[in-house]
Design an enzyme around this catalytic site. Structure first.
Site, PDB file in Angstrom:
ATOM      1  N   ASP A 117       0.866  -1.184   0.000  1.00  0.00           N
ATOM      2  CA  ASP A 117       0.000   0.000   0.000  1.00  0.00           C
ATOM      3  C   ASP A 117       0.900   1.231   0.000  1.00  0.00           C
ATOM      4  O   ASP A 117       1.705   1.406   0.920  1.00  0.00           O
ATOM      5  CB  ASP A 117      -0.861  -0.047   1.265  1.00  0.00           C
ATOM      6  CG  ASP A 117      -1.818   1.119   1.378  1.00  0.00           C
ATOM      7  OD1 ASP A 117      -1.665   2.126   0.654  1.00  0.00           O
ATOM      8  OD2 ASP A 117      -2.730   1.019   2.213  1.00  0.00           O
ATOM      9  N   ILE A 118       0.759   2.069  -0.994  1.00  0.00           N
ATOM     10  CA  ILE A 118       1.667   3.219  -1.112  1.00  0.00           C
ATOM     11  C   ILE A 118       1.476   4.215   0.032  1.00  0.00           C
ATOM     12  O   ILE A 118       2.411   4.933   0.385  1.00  0.00           O
ATOM     13  CB  ILE A 118       1.521   3.886  -2.497  1.00  0.00           C
ATOM     14  CG1 ILE A 118       2.768   4.714  -2.815  1.00  0.00           C
ATOM     15  CG2 ILE A 118       0.247   4.739  -2.578  1.00  0.00           C
ATOM     16  CD1 ILE A 118       2.892   5.129  -4.255  1.00  0.00           C
ATOM     17  N   ASN A 172      -6.397  12.646 -11.138  1.00  0.00           N
ATOM     18  CA  ASN A 172      -7.110  13.020 -12.370  1.00  0.00           C
ATOM     19  C   ASN A 172      -6.917  14.521 -12.626  1.00  0.00           C
ATOM     20  O   ASN A 172      -6.319  15.210 -11.805  1.00  0.00           O
ATOM     21  CB  ASN A 172      -8.583  12.624 -12.294  1.00  0.00           C
ATOM     22  CG  ASN A 172      -9.283  13.253 -11.106  1.00  0.00           C
ATOM     23  OD1 ASN A 172      -9.081  14.426 -10.804  1.00  0.00           O
ATOM     24  ND2 ASN A 172     -10.087  12.475 -10.403  1.00  0.00           N
ATOM     25  N   GLY A 207      -9.588   4.633  -6.390  1.00  0.00           N
ATOM     26  CA  GLY A 207      -8.302   3.939  -6.485  1.00  0.00           C
ATOM     27  C   GLY A 207      -7.262   4.509  -5.536  1.00  0.00           C
ATOM     28  O   GLY A 207      -7.563   4.880  -4.393  1.00  0.00           O
ATOM     29  N   VAL A 208      -6.041   4.619  -6.052  1.00  0.00           N
ATOM     30  CA  VAL A 208      -4.931   5.067  -5.208  1.00  0.00           C
ATOM     31  C   VAL A 208      -5.123   6.525  -4.785  1.00  0.00           C
ATOM     32  O   VAL A 208      -4.742   6.922  -3.677  1.00  0.00           O
ATOM     33  CB  VAL A 208      -3.575   4.804  -5.916  1.00  0.00           C
ATOM     34  CG1 VAL A 208      -3.349   5.732  -7.093  1.00  0.00           C
ATOM     35  CG2 VAL A 208      -2.431   4.879  -4.925  1.00  0.00           C
ATOM     36  N   ASP A 209      -5.733   7.315  -5.628  1.00  0.00           N
ATOM     37  CA  ASP A 209      -6.016   8.735  -5.327  1.00  0.00           C
ATOM     38  C   ASP A 209      -6.896   8.841  -4.079  1.00  0.00           C
ATOM     39  O   ASP A 209      -6.591   9.595  -3.132  1.00  0.00           O
ATOM     40  CB  ASP A 209      -6.724   9.339  -6.551  1.00  0.00           C
ATOM     41  CG  ASP A 209      -6.777  10.853  -6.545  1.00  0.00           C
ATOM     42  OD1 ASP A 209      -6.196  11.472  -5.643  1.00  0.00           O
ATOM     43  OD2 ASP A 209      -7.411  11.406  -7.463  1.00  0.00           O
ATOM     44  N   SER A 231      -2.109   4.731 -14.248  1.00  0.00           N
ATOM     45  CA  SER A 231      -3.026   4.492 -15.384  1.00  0.00           C
ATOM     46  C   SER A 231      -3.554   3.066 -15.542  1.00  0.00           C
ATOM     47  O   SER A 231      -4.397   2.833 -16.397  1.00  0.00           O
ATOM     48  CB  SER A 231      -2.420   4.914 -16.740  1.00  0.00           C
ATOM     49  OG  SER A 231      -2.505   6.310 -16.931  1.00  0.00           O
ATOM     50  N   THR A 232      -3.052   2.115 -14.751  1.00  0.00           N
ATOM     51  CA  THR A 232      -3.465   0.723 -15.020  1.00  0.00           C
ATOM     52  C   THR A 232      -4.683   0.279 -14.204  1.00  0.00           C
ATOM     53  O   THR A 232      -5.076  -0.886 -14.269  1.00  0.00           O
ATOM     54  CB  THR A 232      -2.316  -0.274 -14.771  1.00  0.00           C
ATOM     55  OG1 THR A 232      -2.009  -0.300 -13.374  1.00  0.00           O
ATOM     56  CG2 THR A 232      -1.076   0.095 -15.556  1.00  0.00           C
ATOM     57  N   ILE A 248      -8.370   2.358 -12.986  1.00  0.00           N
ATOM     58  CA  ILE A 248      -9.583   2.917 -13.593  1.00  0.00           C
ATOM     59  C   ILE A 248      -9.297   3.377 -15.036  1.00  0.00           C
ATOM     60  O   ILE A 248     -10.177   3.298 -15.899  1.00  0.00           O
ATOM     61  CB  ILE A 248     -10.107   4.081 -12.716  1.00  0.00           C
ATOM     62  CG1 ILE A 248     -10.507   3.557 -11.331  1.00  0.00           C
ATOM     63  CG2 ILE A 248     -11.283   4.797 -13.383  1.00  0.00           C
ATOM     64  CD1 ILE A 248     -10.555   4.618 -10.236  1.00  0.00           C
TER      65      ILE A 248
HETATM   66  P1  ADP Z   1      -5.589   5.242 -12.705  1.00  0.00           P
HETATM   67  O1  ADP Z   1      -6.858   6.065 -12.709  1.00  0.00           O
HETATM   68  O2  ADP Z   1      -4.356   6.057 -13.043  1.00  0.00           O
HETATM   69  O3  ADP Z   1      -5.732   3.993 -13.505  1.00  0.00           O
HETATM   70  P2  ADP Z   1      -6.015   3.787 -10.180  1.00  0.00           P
HETATM   71  O4  ADP Z   1      -5.890   4.346  -8.796  1.00  0.00           O
HETATM   72  O5  ADP Z   1      -7.372   3.380 -10.637  1.00  0.00           O
HETATM   73  O6  ADP Z   1      -5.355   4.892 -11.153  1.00  0.00           O
HETATM   74  O7  ADP Z   1      -5.077   2.545 -10.329  1.00  0.00           O
HETATM   75  C1  ADP Z   1      -3.668   2.625 -10.441  1.00  0.00           C
HETATM   76  C2  ADP Z   1      -3.050   1.454  -9.689  1.00  0.00           C
HETATM   77  O8  ADP Z   1      -3.023   1.773  -8.294  1.00  0.00           O
HETATM   78  C3  ADP Z   1      -3.824   0.141  -9.791  1.00  0.00           C
HETATM   79  O9  ADP Z   1      -2.893  -0.916  -9.993  1.00  0.00           O
HETATM   80  C4  ADP Z   1      -4.483   0.015  -8.419  1.00  0.00           C
HETATM   81  O10 ADP Z   1      -4.695  -1.330  -8.045  1.00  0.00           O
HETATM   82  C5  ADP Z   1      -3.409   0.636  -7.564  1.00  0.00           C
HETATM   83  N1  ADP Z   1      -3.772   1.041  -6.188  1.00  0.00           N
HETATM   84  C6  ADP Z   1      -4.993   1.255  -5.645  1.00  0.00           C
HETATM   85  N2  ADP Z   1      -4.874   1.580  -4.346  1.00  0.00           N
HETATM   86  C7  ADP Z   1      -3.539   1.556  -4.055  1.00  0.00           C
HETATM   87  C8  ADP Z   1      -2.761   1.768  -2.872  1.00  0.00           C
HETATM   88  N3  ADP Z   1      -3.324   2.097  -1.714  1.00  0.00           N
HETATM   89  N4  ADP Z   1      -1.410   1.651  -2.963  1.00  0.00           N
HETATM   90  C9  ADP Z   1      -0.810   1.336  -4.124  1.00  0.00           C
HETATM   91  N5  ADP Z   1      -1.486   1.123  -5.275  1.00  0.00           N
HETATM   92  C10 ADP Z   1      -2.839   1.222  -5.231  1.00  0.00           C
END
Ligand code: ADP
Length: 181
Positions: free
Chosen positions: A10-11, A24, A32-34, A117-118, A120
């Protein structure tokens, strides 16, 4: 020369100087990560993001990390995958390049990236991994200031792709086994 680590995790919990957010264009939070980064950093992050006026795809902007262990968040906007003929590769490479350029400006020594980007945005993960690793290799070749780049994959499939590409690029140096001679 700095080193690359590929890890699964988890980042938001990474103890590094800066983490990169896959944001975005509005920079006002998302899924997602955001979403995870905004939840962990607390509401002050959104306050600061509101002052930035958004961010173009492929570019990167900086905020503080607030309640995160990381001091800084570098927000970059990856391309939405639209089949590959819309400059997606170049835009994704720009995300990594511009985020690393911001990191240099901040003087950070350690930085963690998610797989931009990988999620959503549906960029094919193997292709994204190849681009990311190429940019890391190119950067680490020239840069003297960053000691460690962590590529943080959330799931096992993503982790596997980045690890494979990093190995292929000769970027994962194994530590010598202890106690053998
Ligand atoms: P994007 O819109 O750029 O595709 P996402 O957040 O949907 O961004 O996904 C980008 C990557 O981040 C995906 O592989 C997702 O599984 C991953 N991700 C989601 N939550 C976390 C987290 N807490 N830490 C690290 N990576 C995450």
């Amino acid at each position: 020369m700095g080193k690359l680590l590929v890890i699964q995790g988890d980042i938001t919990t990474q103890e590094v100087d800066a983490i990169v957010n896959a944001a975005n264009n509005s920079l006002l939070g998302g899924g997602g990560v955001d979403g995870a980064i905004h939840r962990a950093a607390g509401p002050q992050l959104l306050h600061e993001c509101r002052t930035l006026g958004g961010c173009q795809t492929g570019e990167a902007k900086v905020t503080r990390g607030y309640n995160l262990p990381a001091q800084w968040v570098i927000h970059t906007v990856g391309p939405i995958w639209r089949g590959g003929a819309y400059n997606e590769d170049q835009l994704l490479a720009s995300c990594y390049r511009n985020s690393l350029a911001q990191a240099i400006q901040l003087g950070v020594k350690t930085i963690a990236f998610p797989s931009i980007s990988t999620g959503i945005y549906s960029f094919p993960v193997q292709q994204a991994a190849r681009i990311a690793i190429r940019e890391f290799a190119h950067f680490l070749d020239r840069d003297q200031t960053i000691a460690e780049i962590s590529m943080v994959a959330f799931d096992a499939n993503t982790f596997g792709h980045y690890k494979q590409e990093a190995e292929r690029a000769g970027l994962l140096r194994e530590d010598p086994p202890i106690g053998k001679n």
